[in-house]
Write a protein that holds these residues in place. Structure first.
Motif, PDB file in Angstrom:
ATOM      1  N   GLU A 295      86.192  81.916  53.802  1.00 58.51           N
ATOM      2  CA  GLU A 295      87.388  81.186  53.360  1.00 58.51           C
ATOM      3  C   GLU A 295      88.594  81.563  54.219  1.00 58.51           C
ATOM      4  OE1 GLU A 295      87.475  78.817  51.084  1.00 58.51           O
ATOM      5  OE2 GLU A 295      89.647  78.514  51.194  1.00 58.51           O
ATOM      6  N   ALA A 296      88.707  82.834  54.553  1.00 61.03           N
ATOM      7  CA  ALA A 296      89.816  83.290  55.401  1.00 61.03           C
ATOM      8  C   ALA A 296      89.790  82.540  56.726  1.00 61.03           C
ATOM      9  CB  ALA A 296      89.722  84.793  55.631  1.00 61.03           C
ATOM     10  N   LEU A 297      88.609  82.421  57.302  1.00 56.38           N
ATOM     11  CA  LEU A 297      88.496  81.699  58.575  1.00 56.38           C
ATOM     12  C   LEU A 297      88.800  80.215  58.388  1.00 56.38           C
ATOM     13  CD1 LEU A 297      85.372  83.358  60.243  1.00 56.38           C
ATOM     14  CD2 LEU A 297      87.759  83.469  61.004  1.00 56.38           C
ATOM     15  N   TYR A 298      88.316  79.663  57.290  1.00 55.27           N
ATOM     16  CA  TYR A 298      88.552  78.242  57.017  1.00 55.27           C
ATOM     17  C   TYR A 298      90.052  77.960  56.933  1.00 55.27           C
ATOM     18  CZ  TYR A 298      88.163  73.595  55.009  1.00 55.27           C
ATOM     19  OH  TYR A 298      88.274  72.250  54.813  1.00 55.27           O
ATOM     20  N   GLN A 299      90.755  78.830  56.222  1.00 62.16           N
ATOM     21  CA  GLN A 299      92.195  78.643  56.071  1.00 62.16           C
ATOM     22  C   GLN A 299      92.928  78.723  57.401  1.00 62.16           C
ATOM     23  OE1 GLN A 299      93.544  77.490  53.485  1.00 62.16           O
ATOM     24  NE2 GLN A 299      91.764  77.718  52.132  1.00 62.16           N
ATOM     25  N   LEU A 300      92.341  79.459  58.335  1.00 57.28           N
ATOM     26  CA  LEU A 300      92.964  79.567  59.657  1.00 57.28           C
ATOM     27  C   LEU A 300      92.608  78.377  60.548  1.00 57.28           C
ATOM     28  CD1 LEU A 300      92.473  83.387  60.295  1.00 57.28           C
ATOM     29  CD2 LEU A 300      94.637  82.194  59.839  1.00 57.28           C
ATOM     30  N   GLY A 301      91.868  77.445  59.985  1.00 54.41           N
ATOM     31  CA  GLY A 301      91.582  76.226  60.732  1.00 54.41           C
ATOM     32  C   GLY A 301      90.183  76.162  61.330  1.00 54.41           C
ATOM     33  N   HIS A 302      89.402  77.202  61.148  1.00 59.53           N
ATOM     34  CA  HIS A 302      88.070  77.213  61.755  1.00 59.53           C
ATOM     35  C   HIS A 302      87.084  76.348  60.967  1.00 59.53           C
ATOM     36  CE1 HIS A 302      89.008  80.318  64.720  1.00 59.53           C
ATOM     37  NE2 HIS A 302      89.785  80.853  63.778  1.00 59.53           N
ATOM     38  N   ARG A 303      86.303  75.589  61.702  1.00 62.03           N
ATOM     39  CA  ARG A 303      85.315  74.710  61.069  1.00 62.03           C
ATOM     40  C   ARG A 303      83.915  74.981  61.592  1.00 62.03           C
ATOM     41  NH1 ARG A 303      89.032  74.648  58.484  1.00 62.03           N
ATOM     42  NH2 ARG A 303      90.300  72.943  57.695  1.00 62.03           N
ATOM     43  N   ARG A 304      83.824  75.408  62.828  1.00 62.93           N
ATOM     44  CA  ARG A 304      82.513  75.716  63.403  1.00 62.93           C
ATOM     45  C   ARG A 304      82.362  77.232  63.438  1.00 62.93           C
ATOM     46  NH1 ARG A 304      80.108  71.633  65.721  1.00 62.93           N
ATOM     47  NH2 ARG A 304      81.219  69.648  65.871  1.00 62.93           N
ATOM     48  N   ILE A 305      81.720  77.731  62.409  1.00 63.31           N
ATOM     49  CA  ILE A 305      81.647  79.183  62.216  1.00 63.31           C
ATOM     50  C   ILE A 305      80.207  79.654  62.393  1.00 63.31           C
ATOM     51  CG2 ILE A 305      81.985  81.037  60.543  1.00 63.31           C
ATOM     52  CD1 ILE A 305      84.240  79.300  59.318  1.00 63.31           C
ATOM     53  N   ALA A 306      80.007  80.506  63.390  1.00 58.93           N
ATOM     54  CA  ALA A 306      78.665  81.038  63.639  1.00 58.93           C
ATOM     55  C   ALA A 306      78.434  82.286  62.790  1.00 58.93           C
ATOM     56  CB  ALA A 306      78.502  81.370  65.116  1.00 58.93           C
ATOM     57  N   MET A 307      77.166  82.603  62.556  1.00 60.03           N
ATOM     58  CA  MET A 307      76.845  83.785  61.746  1.00 60.03           C
ATOM     59  C   MET A 307      75.787  84.636  62.434  1.00 60.03           C
ATOM     60  SD  MET A 307      76.338  81.942  58.088  1.00 60.03           S
ATOM     61  CE  MET A 307      76.877  80.233  58.122  1.00 60.03           C
ATOM     62  N   LEU A 308      76.036  85.930  62.425  1.00 60.53           N
ATOM     63  CA  LEU A 308      75.060  86.870  62.968  1.00 60.53           C
ATOM     64  C   LEU A 308      74.670  87.828  61.853  1.00 60.53           C
ATOM     65  CD1 LEU A 308      76.830  87.860  66.311  1.00 60.53           C
ATOM     66  CD2 LEU A 308      75.258  85.959  65.876  1.00 60.53           C
ATOM     67  N   GLY A 309      73.382  87.942  61.603  1.00 59.43           N
ATOM     68  CA  GLY A 309      72.984  88.850  60.538  1.00 59.43           C
ATOM     69  C   GLY A 309      71.529  88.698  60.194  1.00 59.43           C
ATOM     70  N   TYR A 310      71.221  89.134  58.999  1.00 57.57           N
ATOM     71  CA  TYR A 310      69.829  89.221  58.624  1.00 57.57           C
ATOM     72  C   TYR A 310      69.675  88.585  57.251  1.00 57.57           C
ATOM     73  CZ  TYR A 310      65.497  91.484  57.164  1.00 57.57           C
ATOM     74  OH  TYR A 310      64.249  91.742  56.701  1.00 57.57           O
ATOM     75  N   PHE A 311      68.904  87.527  57.196  1.00 59.64           N
ATOM     76  CA  PHE A 311      68.741  86.804  55.936  1.00 59.64           C
ATOM     77  C   PHE A 311      67.712  87.490  55.062  1.00 59.64           C
ATOM     78  CE2 PHE A 311      70.765  82.476  56.267  1.00 59.64           C
ATOM     79  CZ  PHE A 311      71.232  82.488  54.972  1.00 59.64           C
ATOM     80  N   GLY A 312      68.100  88.555  54.439  1.00 60.83           N
ATOM     81  CA  GLY A 312      67.147  89.324  53.638  1.00 60.83           C
ATOM     82  C   GLY A 312      66.875  88.711  52.280  1.00 60.83           C
ATOM     83  N   GLY A 313      67.526  87.631  51.961  1.00 58.15           N
ATOM     84  CA  GLY A 313      67.292  86.990  50.680  1.00 58.15           C
ATOM     85  C   GLY A 313      68.246  87.479  49.605  1.00 58.15           C
ATOM     86  N   GLU A 314      68.053  86.967  48.399  1.00 54.69           N
ATOM     87  CA  GLU A 314      68.964  87.220  47.286  1.00 54.69           C
ATOM     88  C   GLU A 314      69.075  88.695  46.913  1.00 54.69           C
ATOM     89  OE1 GLU A 314      71.136  85.858  45.602  1.00 54.69           O
ATOM     90  OE2 GLU A 314      70.933  83.730  46.037  1.00 54.69           O
ATOM     91  N   ALA A 315      68.019  89.458  47.159  1.00 55.00           N
ATOM     92  CA  ALA A 315      68.021  90.844  46.709  1.00 55.00           C
ATOM     93  C   ALA A 315      68.546  91.786  47.785  1.00 55.00           C
ATOM     94  CB  ALA A 315      66.613  91.270  46.301  1.00 55.00           C
ATOM     95  N   ASP A 316      69.062  91.215  48.837  1.00 56.71           N
ATOM     96  CA  ASP A 316      69.513  92.018  49.967  1.00 56.71           C
ATOM     97  C   ASP A 316      71.026  91.870  50.139  1.00 56.71           C
ATOM     98  OD1 ASP A 316      68.674  93.434  52.591  1.00 56.71           O
ATOM     99  OD2 ASP A 316      70.004  91.810  53.239  1.00 56.71           O
ATOM    100  N   ALA A 317      71.683  92.994  50.372  1.00 58.38           N
ATOM    101  CA  ALA A 317      73.142  92.980  50.459  1.00 58.38           C
ATOM    102  C   ALA A 317      73.631  91.971  51.491  1.00 58.38           C
ATOM    103  CB  ALA A 317      73.650  94.374  50.811  1.00 58.38           C
ATOM    104  N   THR A 318      73.081  92.047  52.688  1.00 60.14           N
ATOM    105  CA  THR A 318      73.593  91.172  53.726  1.00 60.14           C
ATOM    106  C   THR A 318      73.104  89.749  53.530  1.00 60.14           C
ATOM    107  OG1 THR A 318      71.788  91.725  55.202  1.00 60.14           O
ATOM    108  CG2 THR A 318      73.748  93.071  55.324  1.00 60.14           C
ATOM    109  N   GLY A 319      71.962  89.608  52.905  1.00 57.81           N
ATOM    110  CA  GLY A 319      71.502  88.270  52.567  1.00 57.81           C
ATOM    111  C   GLY A 319      72.524  87.587  51.669  1.00 57.81           C
ATOM    112  N   ARG A 320      73.019  88.322  50.688  1.00 55.86           N
ATOM    113  CA  ARG A 320      74.004  87.734  49.781  1.00 55.86           C
ATOM    114  C   ARG A 320      75.286  87.353  50.483  1.00 55.86           C
ATOM    115  NH1 ARG A 320      73.216  91.269  44.250  1.00 55.86           N
ATOM    116  NH2 ARG A 320      70.962  91.001  44.285  1.00 55.86           N
ATOM    117  N   ARG A 321      75.674  88.191  51.421  1.00 54.18           N
ATOM    118  CA  ARG A 321      76.873  87.849  52.192  1.00 54.18           C
ATOM    119  C   ARG A 321      76.678  86.514  52.892  1.00 54.18           C
ATOM    120  NH1 ARG A 321      77.385  93.724  55.096  1.00 54.18           N
ATOM    121  NH2 ARG A 321      77.450  94.858  53.113  1.00 54.18           N
ATOM    122  N   LEU A 322      75.523  86.373  53.495  1.00 53.16           N
ATOM    123  CA  LEU A 322      75.250  85.130  54.215  1.00 53.16           C
ATOM    124  C   LEU A 322      75.276  83.934  53.281  1.00 53.16           C
ATOM    125  CD1 LEU A 322      72.513  86.068  56.824  1.00 53.16           C
ATOM    126  CD2 LEU A 322      74.711  84.985  57.272  1.00 53.16           C
TER     127      LEU A 322
END
Lengths: 339, 339
Positions: A173-200
């Motif tokens: 949301e912070a990036l969206y408010q700054l005008g960004h629309r094409r937002i890339a993501m780097l990380g690990y899709f560990g799923g619902e039970a994974d901390a970083t998965g939830r972030r994603l």
DNA sequence: CTGAAAGCGCTTACAG
DNA sequence: CTGAAAGCGCTTACAG
């Protein structure tokens, strides 16, 4: 080296060893004057209680393991350090185990448990997905730090973490408010039970809520080291899909990505904004400084020990959710809204 | 959960607890048939020896402490991780203690020893200056990693480190060859018995050998965190003495200094070259990448365990000196020789 | 080759 | 408020 025992203290203070022991364990049950005198002798003689003898009586080992998955994860190392340091005051001694980021932490836990008769285990950076059975078998107080384990509903399990889903959402949301629309993501899709998965998921759902599609091409899977972050960003760049911002699921990855962008002649934040996750000290000393969603390490450590203590005292495990804290940095800037 | 003790095993096997204990500790002193029967019972009952009881009686506990002085020192954290990981294969379990950079590591060692009856201590980032008495009192195998302790000449003490004096000299020589004459230093003058002190002496003596005076104004004392490096560099800049290069006594300090230079509008390496010490991964991902004198962490960890093993087996401690390895980086450049 | 017994240093239920 | 005594689970010197 002559070792000072409780008997030496007792003799010197002119009391029984019972009283010395009481001063150590239940000071309020002792006459204040006596207590003070004994304390003086303890200090003067440099008496240190023998943990082996003490634990033998109390039928526990006084050891808890801290299992850190992800050797090169700055935030987890930091957290481990806080936990070990905080633990110094208590009767618990921590055994710190480093295991590989994608190794099996429950296997490690089990063999440590059998070997050392632990009185508790703290998991840092664990992935709970489908591991309920292993966890149940462990049958001793476990605390998950940085992962929400409330879904498991086991008595011997507690957890403390930031609300990763919401934190991911807020970073996006912070990036969206700054005008960004094409937002890339780097990380690990560990799923619902994974901390970083939830972030994603949080990031993705925030974008969806604004009518922005989740673009597979702008996501690169990577584990949490500088090198992997660097590689992932290169993969991303090579796809030649335009993006104006990158959200990395950890500061380490973000810093690796910043380096890759720089190496490829892409300026941060002029050409691309970068956002991390964690709030490690190094991020503040990057050039430019890294904007990030902080996890309060001190507080997580403190609550981890609190939860472990509660469970050791027989209470059921609790699950604590904290808020992530947005830290601005030179790595992001506002842009004219993309179309 | 009912705990199985040695008595349960003894009863079940129809022998005395003495015999069970012997099977555990000195199997060769027991009749092979008896031993086998007892082993069977041990397995069947899932007996695991109570370490507290065992340690209470025995000399060695199987625990060694790793005392890390300097919480925020990336290199030492890295080294600790290597040691703990390597130790997994052995019989030793490591207790990792983090203490403050200027805290007393011998005090920490002593109370840990008394509490846990350690069978060895590994010191990371220690300063030996004037501590011979404390060390002697400890009276158990000690290994100093990253500090040369050969001057102490104690049987129970070993050490492994890079030749810090030479490494300091070589780092300075590298800058000299690139044309630098006004070289600033950030670090901690711990004296001859201190790893970083030796580096500083090496740098100083190299400069002196080239007829360059040691300039107090170009030296700033600082401890080993990003923040302190940042502050120290600011102090240096504020002195308004010209310098074309900075040698920091650790990568962490160097990275803090790079940030400070950037914040003050001084470009690295165009205006000032920066050199670090250690060779941590983060340095390679800085912008520009940090030129540094590497310490071989893997090898130091390996030798540390080797030395500890030797001393536990009764051999006298050895002192191993390794070479630092110069790693070029974007943070230095050649300049026209100053006059 | 095996066992009875002392003892490691501490904690705590019990009695005063 | 304080102490004598039992006992935590194990190891080992000693005696057989």
């Amino acid at each position: 080296m002559r070792v000072v025992t409780i008997l030496d203290v007792a003799r010197e203070a002119g009391v029984s060893i019972t009283t010395v022991s009481r001063v150590l364990n239940h000071p309020d049950e002792v006459d204040p004057n006596t207590a003070e005198r004994v304390q003086g002798v303890i200090r003067r003689l440099n008496y240190v209680r023998n943990a082996n003898a003490s634990n033998l009586k109390q039928r526990h080992t006084g050891f808890a393991a801290v299992i850190l998955r992800g050797r090169r994860n700055l935030f987890l190392t930091d957290l481990a350090e806080h936990i070990v340091s905080l633990g110094r005051g208590t009767r618990l001694q921590f055994l710190l185990e480093f295991i590989d980021e994608r190794a099996d932490e429950f296997l490690a836990a089990r063999s440590l448990y059998l070997e050392r008769k632990l009185s508790g285990i703290i998991f840092l950076g664990s992935n709970l997905l489908g591991r309920e059975q292993e966890l149940k078998r462990l049958d001793l107080p476990c605390v998950f730090a940085t992962v929400d384990a409330s879904g498991l509903n086991l008595n011997q399990v507690g957890s403390v973490s930031v609300d990763n889903y919401r934190a991911g959402w807020e970073a996006a949301e912070a990036l969206y408010q700054l005008g960004h629309r094409r937002i890339a993501m780097l990380g690990y899709f560990g799923g619902e039970a994974d901390a970083t998965g939830r972030r994603l998921y949080g990031v993705r759902d925030c974008l969806l809520s604004h009518g922005l599609p989740f673009d597979e091409d702008l996501f690169v899977d990577c584990s949490f080291t500088l090198q992997r972050g660097w590689e992932a960003a290169n993969v991303l760049i090579d796809r030649r899909k335009p993006f104006s911002a990158v959200i990395a699921m950890s500061d380490t990855v973000a810093m690796g990505a910043m380096k890759a962008l720089h190496d490829r002649g892409i300026r941060v934040p002029e050409d691309v904004s970068v956002v991390g996750f964690d709030g490690v000290e190094q991020g503040r000393f990057c050039t430019p400084s890294l904007a990030t969603m902080c996890q309060p390490a001190q507080e997580i450590a403190r609550i981890t020990l609190e939860l472990l203590g509660e469970m050791r005292a027989g209470k059921p495990g609790r699950h604590v959710l904290l808020s992530g804290l947005w830290q601005p940095g030179g790595s992001v800037r506002a842009i004219a809204t993309e179309t």
